[in-house]
Motif scaffolding. Structure first.
Motif, PDB file in Angstrom:
ATOM      1  N   MET A   1     -71.547 -37.426   6.185  1.00 32.95           N
ATOM      2  CA  MET A   1     -71.186 -36.020   6.337  1.00 32.95           C
ATOM      3  C   MET A   1     -70.072 -35.649   5.369  1.00 32.95           C
ATOM      4  O   MET A   1     -69.137 -36.408   5.172  1.00 32.95           O
ATOM      5  CB  MET A   1     -70.709 -35.756   7.776  1.00 32.95           C
ATOM      6  CG  MET A   1     -70.340 -34.308   8.046  1.00 32.95           C
ATOM      7  SD  MET A   1     -69.685 -34.080   9.704  1.00 32.95           S
ATOM      8  CE  MET A   1     -68.071 -34.865   9.535  1.00 32.95           C
ATOM      9  N   TRP A   2     -70.216 -34.470   4.767  1.00 30.98           N
ATOM     10  CA  TRP A   2     -69.182 -33.932   3.890  1.00 30.98           C
ATOM     11  C   TRP A   2     -68.568 -32.713   4.569  1.00 30.98           C
ATOM     12  O   TRP A   2     -69.298 -31.812   5.019  1.00 30.98           O
ATOM     13  CB  TRP A   2     -69.766 -33.545   2.531  1.00 30.98           C
ATOM     14  CG  TRP A   2     -70.125 -34.739   1.702  1.00 30.98           C
ATOM     15  CD1 TRP A   2     -69.354 -35.368   0.779  1.00 30.98           C
ATOM     16  CD2 TRP A   2     -71.351 -35.466   1.739  1.00 30.98           C
ATOM     17  NE1 TRP A   2     -70.023 -36.436   0.243  1.00 30.98           N
ATOM     18  CE2 TRP A   2     -71.255 -36.520   0.811  1.00 30.98           C
ATOM     19  CE3 TRP A   2     -72.536 -35.323   2.480  1.00 30.98           C
ATOM     20  CZ2 TRP A   2     -72.276 -37.423   0.588  1.00 30.98           C
ATOM     21  CZ3 TRP A   2     -73.563 -36.231   2.270  1.00 30.98           C
ATOM     22  CH2 TRP A   2     -73.424 -37.270   1.327  1.00 30.98           C
ATOM     23  N   ARG A   3     -67.248 -32.663   4.639  1.00 21.60           N
ATOM     24  CA  ARG A   3     -66.556 -31.606   5.387  1.00 21.60           C
ATOM     25  C   ARG A   3     -65.664 -30.781   4.469  1.00 21.60           C
ATOM     26  O   ARG A   3     -64.860 -31.321   3.712  1.00 21.60           O
ATOM     27  CB  ARG A   3     -65.718 -32.210   6.505  1.00 21.60           C
ATOM     28  CG  ARG A   3     -64.782 -31.224   7.197  1.00 21.60           C
ATOM     29  CD  ARG A   3     -64.116 -31.822   8.406  1.00 21.60           C
ATOM     30  NE  ARG A   3     -65.082 -31.990   9.499  1.00 21.60           N
ATOM     31  CZ  ARG A   3     -64.762 -32.514  10.690  1.00 21.60           C
ATOM     32  NH1 ARG A   3     -63.533 -32.932  10.918  1.00 21.60           N
ATOM     33  NH2 ARG A   3     -65.698 -32.624  11.628  1.00 21.60           N
ATOM     34  N   TYR A   4     -65.844 -29.461   4.552  1.00 22.05           N
ATOM     35  CA  TYR A   4     -64.933 -28.518   3.899  1.00 22.05           C
ATOM     36  C   TYR A   4     -64.196 -27.737   4.980  1.00 22.05           C
ATOM     37  O   TYR A   4     -64.815 -27.199   5.914  1.00 22.05           O
ATOM     38  CB  TYR A   4     -65.707 -27.558   2.990  1.00 22.05           C
ATOM     39  CG  TYR A   4     -65.899 -28.096   1.591  1.00 22.05           C
ATOM     40  CD1 TYR A   4     -64.962 -27.866   0.594  1.00 22.05           C
ATOM     41  CD2 TYR A   4     -67.008 -28.883   1.280  1.00 22.05           C
ATOM     42  CE1 TYR A   4     -65.123 -28.379  -0.680  1.00 22.05           C
ATOM     43  CE2 TYR A   4     -67.182 -29.404   0.009  1.00 22.05           C
ATOM     44  CZ  TYR A   4     -66.234 -29.150  -0.972  1.00 22.05           C
ATOM     45  OH  TYR A   4     -66.399 -29.675  -2.240  1.00 22.05           O
ATOM     46  N   GLN A   5     -62.877 -27.675   4.860  1.00 25.06           N
ATOM     47  CA  GLN A   5     -62.032 -26.908   5.776  1.00 25.06           C
ATOM     48  C   GLN A   5     -61.321 -25.831   4.968  1.00 25.06           C
ATOM     49  O   GLN A   5     -60.522 -26.132   4.076  1.00 25.06           O
ATOM     50  CB  GLN A   5     -61.038 -27.829   6.486  1.00 25.06           C
ATOM     51  CG  GLN A   5     -61.730 -28.851   7.389  1.00 25.06           C
ATOM     52  CD  GLN A   5     -60.776 -29.816   8.053  1.00 25.06           C
ATOM     53  OE1 GLN A   5     -60.034 -30.529   7.378  1.00 25.06           O
ATOM     54  NE2 GLN A   5     -60.786 -29.846   9.386  1.00 25.06           N
ATOM     55  N   LEU A  34     -76.837 -26.206   7.541  1.00 23.41           N
ATOM     56  CA  LEU A  34     -75.608 -26.099   8.334  1.00 23.41           C
ATOM     57  C   LEU A  34     -75.903 -25.511   9.709  1.00 23.41           C
ATOM     58  O   LEU A  34     -75.397 -25.988  10.731  1.00 23.41           O
ATOM     59  CB  LEU A  34     -74.600 -25.197   7.616  1.00 23.41           C
ATOM     60  CG  LEU A  34     -73.651 -25.799   6.595  1.00 23.41           C
ATOM     61  CD1 LEU A  34     -72.819 -24.694   5.965  1.00 23.41           C
ATOM     62  CD2 LEU A  34     -72.739 -26.840   7.238  1.00 23.41           C
ATOM     63  N   GLY A  39     -73.212 -27.155  12.226  1.00 19.48           N
ATOM     64  CA  GLY A  39     -72.097 -27.669  11.431  1.00 19.48           C
ATOM     65  C   GLY A  39     -71.044 -26.640  11.074  1.00 19.48           C
ATOM     66  O   GLY A  39     -70.258 -26.863  10.149  1.00 19.48           O
ATOM     67  N   THR A  60     -64.558 -24.467   9.276  1.00 19.70           N
ATOM     68  CA  THR A  60     -64.944 -25.851   8.988  1.00 19.70           C
ATOM     69  C   THR A  60     -66.454 -25.903   8.782  1.00 19.70           C
ATOM     70  O   THR A  60     -67.219 -25.399   9.612  1.00 19.70           O
ATOM     71  CB  THR A  60     -64.551 -26.786  10.145  1.00 19.70           C
ATOM     72  OG1 THR A  60     -63.135 -26.722  10.341  1.00 19.70           O
ATOM     73  CG2 THR A  60     -64.950 -28.223   9.832  1.00 19.70           C
ATOM     74  N   ASP A  62     -69.423 -28.654   8.129  1.00 17.05           N
ATOM     75  CA  ASP A  62     -69.811 -30.062   8.133  1.00 17.05           C
ATOM     76  C   ASP A  62     -71.252 -30.181   7.637  1.00 17.05           C
ATOM     77  O   ASP A  62     -72.193 -29.744   8.317  1.00 17.05           O
ATOM     78  CB  ASP A  62     -69.704 -30.643   9.546  1.00 17.05           C
ATOM     79  CG  ASP A  62     -68.263 -30.839   9.986  1.00 17.05           C
ATOM     80  OD1 ASP A  62     -67.405 -31.057   9.114  1.00 17.05           O
ATOM     81  OD2 ASP A  62     -68.000 -30.768  11.202  1.00 17.05           O
ATOM     82  N   PRO A  64     -74.338 -32.410   6.909  1.00 17.54           N
ATOM     83  CA  PRO A  64     -74.925 -33.733   7.145  1.00 17.54           C
ATOM     84  C   PRO A  64     -75.705 -34.218   5.925  1.00 17.54           C
ATOM     85  O   PRO A  64     -76.245 -33.421   5.157  1.00 17.54           O
ATOM     86  CB  PRO A  64     -75.860 -33.497   8.337  1.00 17.54           C
ATOM     87  CG  PRO A  64     -76.202 -32.043   8.267  1.00 17.54           C
ATOM     88  CD  PRO A  64     -75.005 -31.350   7.684  1.00 17.54           C
ATOM     89  N   GLY A 132     -63.837 -35.255   2.439  1.00 19.46           N
ATOM     90  CA  GLY A 132     -63.688 -36.216   3.522  1.00 19.46           C
ATOM     91  C   GLY A 132     -64.346 -37.556   3.308  1.00 19.46           C
ATOM     92  O   GLY A 132     -64.320 -38.407   4.206  1.00 19.46           O
ATOM     93  N   GLN A 133     -64.926 -37.785   2.126  1.00 24.03           N
ATOM     94  CA  GLN A 133     -65.569 -39.061   1.841  1.00 24.03           C
ATOM     95  C   GLN A 133     -65.078 -39.611   0.506  1.00 24.03           C
ATOM     96  O   GLN A 133     -64.407 -38.918  -0.260  1.00 24.03           O
ATOM     97  CB  GLN A 133     -67.094 -38.890   1.773  1.00 24.03           C
ATOM     98  CG  GLN A 133     -67.763 -38.661   3.103  1.00 24.03           C
ATOM     99  CD  GLN A 133     -69.234 -39.053   3.059  1.00 24.03           C
ATOM    100  OE1 GLN A 133     -69.635 -39.957   2.322  1.00 24.03           O
ATOM    101  NE2 GLN A 133     -70.035 -38.379   3.860  1.00 24.03           N
TER     102      GLN A 133
END
Length: 300
Positions: A1-5, A34, A39, A60, A62, A64, A132-133
């Motif tokens: 999972m890649w997360r942008y906040q 999404l 997400g 946020t 997320d 997948p 996040g990765q």
């Protein structure tokens, strides 16, 4: 999972989540992914794409892995033998200064002496992160092996379609410098000639060659040195070897271009000099970066 906040700004407030994702040029496939994966969160609470955003909201996203066609990129095997100059980096991308003579990417599993092999090792060794990765290099555009200068590389699969669309729609603008033979007939001009495959050598390109496509190159004269001219060039299209073919066809081949009739030199005198683009998730705020050429870029 890649997360942008992301924090919602005043100029973004009042939009729905869907409208904001579209403003960020996120393609429909990822927006749909999404939504299906649930997400999207606003201030930590699950949200729909119809929810209206407010100033200061914490959005946020997320993403997948299964919504990407190639989430791992090409998984370039790392090569730690060369340290690249990373000129700029944020969470989404890097700008790298490619030396003349370095290949961009491998063409076989055993080939490891390319920019993407070196960058894969550098990301891992120096613990570069993205969304996040652990960051991985994803190709957005190419430079010829003999060309030096700015290369734009994505660090995660989320931004790849965003940057690809910006290239396609000519939102990303790249400029080059080239030393060419001879004096130019004017201070600026446009070369508008179709380019296709050379019928005698499919590695090369030729004006009006096989399967020719339209091609336009803007040029501006910056300097003269003896019988050589320094040009700034901007592509309106992105054909293989476009600058090299266009300038050679006009009788001003790039110095050092032994494929298209340039006078001998230690290297091809073509350099990717500057880039303008809206950074991903910046709401079209334009970013500009220049990369001056190294000392070997000069007419003799």
């Amino acid at each position: 999972m890649w997360r942008y906040q992301l924090t919602i700004k005043a100029n973004q407030a009042g939009r729905t989540v869907k409208e904001q994702l579209m403003a960020w040029n996120l393609p429909q496939r990822l927006r749909g992914g999404l939504r299906i994966a649930r997400g999207i969160r606003i201030n930590g609470i699950l949200a729909s794409t119809a929810q209206i955003l407010q100033v200061g909201d914490k959005l946020t996203l997320d993403f997948p892995a299964d919504i990407f066609r190639n989430p791992a990129g090409n998984a370039y095997p790392g090569n730690d033998s060369c340290q690249l100059d990373i000129l700029y980096e944020n969470d989404s991308l890097v700008l790298v200064d490619k030396p003349a003579g370095m290949k961009m990417h491998p063409h076989s599993p055993t080939e490891r002496d390319t920019l993407f092999n070196y960058l894969a090792a550098q990301f891992k060794r120096d613990n570069h992160r993205s969304a996040g990765q652990a960051a991985r290099p994803y190709m957005i555009h190419r430079l010829d092996r003999a060309t030096s200068g700015l290369v734009l590389v994505a660090k995660n699969p989320v931004v790849v379609p965003i940057l690809n669309a910006q290239l396609r729609d000519k939102i990303i603008r790249r400029r080059y410098l080239a030393w060419v033979s001879g004096k130019m007939p004017a201070d600026a001009g446009l070369i508008d000639q179709g380019i296709g495959i050379d019928p005698d050598d499919d590695r090369l390109r030729k004006i009006n060659g096989i399967k020719a496509q339209s091609a336009q190159t803007q040029w501006t004269l910056l300097e003269e040195a003896g019988d050589a001219s320094l040009l700034e060039l901007e592509l309106e299209t992105g054909r293989m070897h476009q600058i090299r073919v266009h300038l050679a066809a006009k009788g001003h081949p790039i110095i050092g271009d032994d494929w298209y009739g340039g006078q001998p030199a230690e290297r091809l005198m073509l350099h990717s000099y500057s880039i303008d683009l809206p950074l991903p998730f910046s709401d079209d705020e334009e970013f500009h970066y220049t990369c001056p050429p190294r000392s070997d870029f000069k007419a003799k």
